[in-house]
Design an enzyme around this catalytic site. Structure first.
Site, PDB file in Angstrom:
ATOM      1  N   GLY A  88       4.104   0.765   0.195  1.00  0.00           N
ATOM      2  CA  GLY A  88       2.767   0.353  -0.225  1.00  0.00           C
ATOM      3  C   GLY A  88       2.763   0.227  -1.732  1.00  0.00           C
ATOM      4  CB  SER A 120       8.729  -0.474   0.277  1.00  0.00           C
ATOM      5  OG  SER A 120       8.186  -1.330  -0.685  1.00  0.00           O
ATOM      6  CB  ALA A 121       6.145   2.655  -2.441  1.00  0.00           C
ATOM      7  CG  HIS A 157      10.328  -5.538  -1.256  1.00  0.00           C
ATOM      8  ND1 HIS A 157      10.037  -5.771   0.067  1.00  0.00           N
ATOM      9  CD2 HIS A 157       9.758  -4.348  -1.555  1.00  0.00           C
ATOM     10  CE1 HIS A 157       9.308  -4.769   0.533  1.00  0.00           C
ATOM     11  NE2 HIS A 157       9.133  -3.891  -0.434  1.00  0.00           N
ATOM     12  CD  GLU A 192      11.798  -8.446   1.900  1.00  0.00           C
ATOM     13  OE1 GLU A 192      11.802  -9.317   2.786  1.00  0.00           O
ATOM     14  OE2 GLU A 192      10.754  -8.030   1.360  1.00  0.00           O
TER      15      GLU A 192
END
Length: 233
Positions: A88, A120-121, A157, A192
């Protein structure tokens, strides 16, 4: 340490967490319950995030308990079988984790050998700082400091080029700016569909795409899955 650091939760055209789920299942073999940190969620509730992750982890037979449901999140972390941190907004995530003392608590569990999974985060905050996130700073954390379980920075990403017709800086240019200001730090561009797994002192790139590696004074290069990543440890 046992770390599984995933670039992204969802590949185009796939269900949420579909592509990394088999690896998550292998990594968390024998785990019955995880402590989940949902604080990167901004446009939906922490409860909805917990439910979304639980729906996927049901396939693994693992219960998801979100730290937002307890009065003492750090205490939950300190007794957790495993820790997962979702993706997020990295700034929102870091701010809440710092306020609740979760950075230190998670580092202690990681050093004790408790498995950590982030995407991700959640991968960003495992690094020394959150400075190589792609996210907009929608809130101000106490600092850019993060868990620091690894010595290098991750750019999840990672993209090789900007969209056609866009004249702004590429992702590579932004990372080159970072290493100019932070010349002692390695940065890995994690594309990714890829993830990094650290187990038994060995760091491995998992996926079908290479990882781009940056450091000031070193010509930027690529590492293929299965390649030697010992220089990052």
């Amino acid at each position: 340490m046992k770390l599984l650091l995933i670039s992204n939760s969802t590949n185009a055209g796939e269900e949420y967490l579909r592509y990394p789920l088999p690896e998550i299942g292998r990594f968390l073999a024998g785990i019955h319950e995880i402590a989940f940190v949902p604080y990167a969620a901004v446009t939906f509730s922490y409860a909805d995030y917990e439910k979304k992750v639980q729906a996927r982890f049901d396939e693994l037979g693992i219960r998801v308990r979100s730290v937002h449901r307890t009065k003492d999140p750090a205490a939950m972390i300190r007794t957790a079988e495993a820790v997962c941190v979702g993706g997020g907004n990295t700034f929102a995530l870091a701010r809440k984790m710092q306020q609740q003392g979760l950075m230190k608590a998670i580092l202690g569990r990681i050093r004790a050998g408790v498995p950590y999974v982030g995407w991700s985060a959640g991968s960003n905050v495992c690094c020394p700082t959150i400075s190589t996130t792609n996210d907009m700073p929608i809130v101000q954390p106490e600092s850019f400091r993060a868990i620091g379980a690894v010595r290098f920075q991750i750019n999840p990403h990672y993209l090789d080029a900007n969209p056609a017709g866009h004249a702004g800086e590429t992702r590579e240019q932004r990372i080159l700016e970072y290493i100019e200001a932070n010349p002692r730090r390695w940065v890995v561009g994690l594309r990714e569909g890829c993830m990094l797994r650290l187990e038994q002192g060995r760091l491995e790139l998992i996926g079908s795409r290479p990882m781009r590696v940056f450091r000031k004074g070193v010509e930027t290069f690529e590492v293929e899955p299965g390649g030697d990543l010992s220089f990052l440890l």
